[in-house]
Design an enzyme around this catalytic site. Sequence first.
Site, PDB file in Angstrom:
ATOM      1  CG  ASN A  45      40.453  37.214  59.963  1.00  0.00           C
ATOM      2  OD1 ASN A  45      39.809  36.492  59.207  1.00  0.00           O
ATOM      3  ND2 ASN A  45      41.737  37.461  59.795  1.00  0.00           N
ATOM      4  CG  HIS A  67      45.972  42.832  54.795  1.00  0.00           C
ATOM      5  ND1 HIS A  67      46.296  41.779  53.979  1.00  0.00           N
ATOM      6  CD2 HIS A  67      44.792  42.501  55.370  1.00  0.00           C
ATOM      7  CE1 HIS A  67      45.357  40.857  54.060  1.00  0.00           C
ATOM      8  NE2 HIS A  67      44.435  41.266  54.914  1.00  0.00           N
ATOM      9  NE  ARG A  75      44.516  37.404  50.666  1.00  0.00           N
ATOM     10  CZ  ARG A  75      43.989  37.517  51.893  1.00  0.00           C
ATOM     11  NH1 ARG A  75      43.297  38.598  52.235  1.00  0.00           N
ATOM     12  NH2 ARG A  75      44.188  36.583  52.798  1.00  0.00           N
ATOM     13  CD  GLN A 125      48.707  42.824  51.724  1.00  0.00           C
ATOM     14  OE1 GLN A 125      47.600  43.209  51.410  1.00  0.00           O
ATOM     15  NE2 GLN A 125      48.887  42.095  52.800  1.00  0.00           N
TER      16      GLN A 125
HETATM   17  P1  NDP Z   1      34.127  32.220  52.681  1.00  0.00           P
HETATM   18  O1  NDP Z   1      34.803  30.968  52.234  1.00  0.00           O
HETATM   19  O2  NDP Z   1      33.065  32.123  53.730  1.00  0.00           O
HETATM   20  O3  NDP Z   1      33.473  32.973  51.459  1.00  0.00           O
HETATM   21  C1  NDP Z   1      34.042  33.050  50.223  1.00  0.00           C
HETATM   22  C2  NDP Z   1      32.925  33.146  49.206  1.00  0.00           C
HETATM   23  O4  NDP Z   1      33.470  33.488  47.936  1.00  0.00           O
HETATM   24  C3  NDP Z   1      32.171  31.843  49.033  1.00  0.00           C
HETATM   25  O5  NDP Z   1      30.776  32.096  49.173  1.00  0.00           O
HETATM   26  C4  NDP Z   1      32.517  31.472  47.600  1.00  0.00           C
HETATM   27  O6  NDP Z   1      31.484  30.864  46.900  1.00  0.00           O
HETATM   28  C5  NDP Z   1      32.720  32.822  46.970  1.00  0.00           C
HETATM   29  N1  NDP Z   1      33.420  32.764  45.691  1.00  0.00           N
HETATM   30  C6  NDP Z   1      34.528  32.067  45.376  1.00  0.00           C
HETATM   31  N2  NDP Z   1      34.855  32.290  44.092  1.00  0.00           N
HETATM   32  C7  NDP Z   1      33.936  33.153  43.595  1.00  0.00           C
HETATM   33  C8  NDP Z   1      33.743  33.734  42.324  1.00  0.00           C
HETATM   34  N3  NDP Z   1      34.562  33.465  41.312  1.00  0.00           N
HETATM   35  N4  NDP Z   1      32.693  34.571  42.157  1.00  0.00           N
HETATM   36  C9  NDP Z   1      31.840  34.827  43.193  1.00  0.00           C
HETATM   37  N5  NDP Z   1      31.978  34.287  44.412  1.00  0.00           N
HETATM   38  C10 NDP Z   1      33.018  33.455  44.610  1.00  0.00           C
HETATM   39  O7  NDP Z   1      35.295  33.180  53.170  1.00  0.00           O
HETATM   40  P2  NDP Z   1      35.225  34.534  54.008  1.00  0.00           P
HETATM   41  O8  NDP Z   1      33.977  35.253  53.645  1.00  0.00           O
HETATM   42  O9  NDP Z   1      35.509  34.286  55.437  1.00  0.00           O
HETATM   43  O10 NDP Z   1      36.499  35.267  53.397  1.00  0.00           O
HETATM   44  C11 NDP Z   1      36.533  35.657  52.049  1.00  0.00           C
HETATM   45  C12 NDP Z   1      37.886  36.207  51.671  1.00  0.00           C
HETATM   46  O11 NDP Z   1      38.114  37.416  52.366  1.00  0.00           O
HETATM   47  C13 NDP Z   1      39.089  35.330  52.056  1.00  0.00           C
HETATM   48  O12 NDP Z   1      39.309  34.306  51.118  1.00  0.00           O
HETATM   49  C14 NDP Z   1      40.215  36.322  52.082  1.00  0.00           C
HETATM   50  O13 NDP Z   1      40.779  36.483  50.798  1.00  0.00           O
HETATM   51  C15 NDP Z   1      39.511  37.619  52.483  1.00  0.00           C
HETATM   52  N6  NDP Z   1      39.840  37.970  53.876  1.00  0.00           N
HETATM   53  C16 NDP Z   1      40.480  39.157  54.111  1.00  0.00           C
HETATM   54  C17 NDP Z   1      40.863  39.507  55.379  1.00  0.00           C
HETATM   55  C18 NDP Z   1      41.491  40.829  55.661  1.00  0.00           C
HETATM   56  O14 NDP Z   1      42.099  41.010  56.717  1.00  0.00           O
HETATM   57  N7  NDP Z   1      41.375  41.809  54.768  1.00  0.00           N
HETATM   58  C19 NDP Z   1      40.656  38.613  56.520  1.00  0.00           C
HETATM   59  C20 NDP Z   1      39.838  37.448  56.197  1.00  0.00           C
HETATM   60  C21 NDP Z   1      39.502  37.129  54.892  1.00  0.00           C
HETATM   61  P3  NDP Z   1      31.040  29.358  47.087  1.00  0.00           P
HETATM   62  O15 NDP Z   1      31.665  28.865  48.356  1.00  0.00           O
HETATM   63  O16 NDP Z   1      29.557  29.542  47.144  1.00  0.00           O
HETATM   64  O17 NDP Z   1      31.559  28.656  45.901  1.00  0.00           O
END
Ligand code: NDP
Length: 402
Positions: A150, A336, A288, A317
């Site tokens: 998603n 959400h 989140r 939630q």
């Molecule tokens: P990804 O794993 O593709 O991306 C997460 C990114 O966050 C990675 O690039 C990671 O960096 C980066 N990251 C982690 N920690 C930090 C930090 N401290 N500072 C800066 N960047 C950081 O996941 P998605 O993009 O698919 O999803 C991201 C989040 O979105 C999910 O974890 C979830 O919480 C939320 N989400 C919400 C939904 C909703 O319905 N509202 C649905 C789907 C997701 P790196 O890997 O480079 O270390």
Amino acid sequence: MTQKQKIICVLYDDPIDGYPTSYARNTIPKLQQYPDGQSMPSPKSIDFNPGELLGSISGELGLRKFIENSGHELIVTSDKDSEDSVFDQHLEDASIVISQPFWPAYLTADRINKAPNLKLAITAGIGSDHVDLQSAIDNNLTVCEVTYCNSISVAEHAVMQILALVRNYIPQYKWVVSGGWNISDSVSRSYDIEGMDVGVVAAGRIGVAVLKRMKPFDVNLHYTDRHRLPEEIENQLNLTYHKDVNSLAENCDVISIHCPLHPETEHLFNDALISKMRRGSYIVNTARGKICDKDSITRALESGQLAGYAGDVWFPQPAPNDHTWRTAPNHALTPHTSGTSLSAQARYAAGVREILECWFEGRPIRDEYLIVQNGALAGTGAHSYSAGNTTDGSDQASKFKS
Ligand code: NDP
């Protein structure tokens, strides 16, 4: 013959008018692959029609027939937070918990300790912060999610909300519904986004999709992330990289948050960080709720330091009825929902089915779906999360009354 296992699936309630008997559209587009080439969920078969409501209790993620034919027991409930909830009653002898972030079954250390047979926690969606990951690591659970299912759904919602805030859409809509024609009331907080500085915290699957979608609006794009993007993408999107979130905050008008919730990001947006932002900035948080300090956001909306706040994620939630964001000024929050469009549900229901097929047949779960395995962060979890627990305070979800 495999041993019979109990699987608890915690889902949100059906619509108040009952489970749908028809839908607004007949079909959803059939996608071939995700933008980075990752393949779509690929179970051997599915027992639902893509485009149906699968995430609510009657939808059962389309899993009942498959689970029962495999010789296992499926319990589906939305009762997760009440004292002695159906979820708690069945957890004692359950082997698998399936939960959606939209209506999360918080798997705290306490609950994990009360579930000696529990081996697998599946997130039907993305974001496994509702599981105490430290306790999952210590108790050798496997935690997995349906990576990418998603991400684009959320990116679309985030872009919609960025525009809704900056253009002041929601109040204008309300004037129409209430019979008014109040142009000056409608526009006295309405701006063009063209020329603004728009940044994302985390340029992962969602963050990059948001940047790509914002590019045609002729804004200046910024990002921060633990790992820098390839130069080719930075050049294509004309991105400014910030080595930390403070620098991003100081240089943007709009920030969209897309990192997972883990100990490094809990309450990242607090009074100190928000005070570094330009007066009248906007934050959209579809990552989140707990990444933002609840009271800091409310205070910043009241003082005008933030011109608007939107997103769809809250903590806990469901959000208690008196959660201050519900009544704060100039917000455009939804419950959400961004990652649970009917289109997304078809993908994550298929992904959960694929994970269960692998589990029952003793085949490995795809690396990209893994968050915790064999007592350590694994797969996507090892890249995007840090170990620890972010479920503290989740018991407050019991305060919500429908
Ligand atoms: P990804 O794993 O593709 O991306 C997460 C990114 O966050 C990675 O690039 C990671 O960096 C980066 N990251 C982690 N920690 C930090 C930090 N401290 N500072 C800066 N960047 C950081 O996941 P998605 O993009 O698919 O999803 C991201 C989040 O979105 C999910 O974890 C979830 O919480 C939320 N989400 C919400 C939904 C909703 O319905 N509202 C649905 C789907 C997701 P790196 O890997 O480079 O270390």
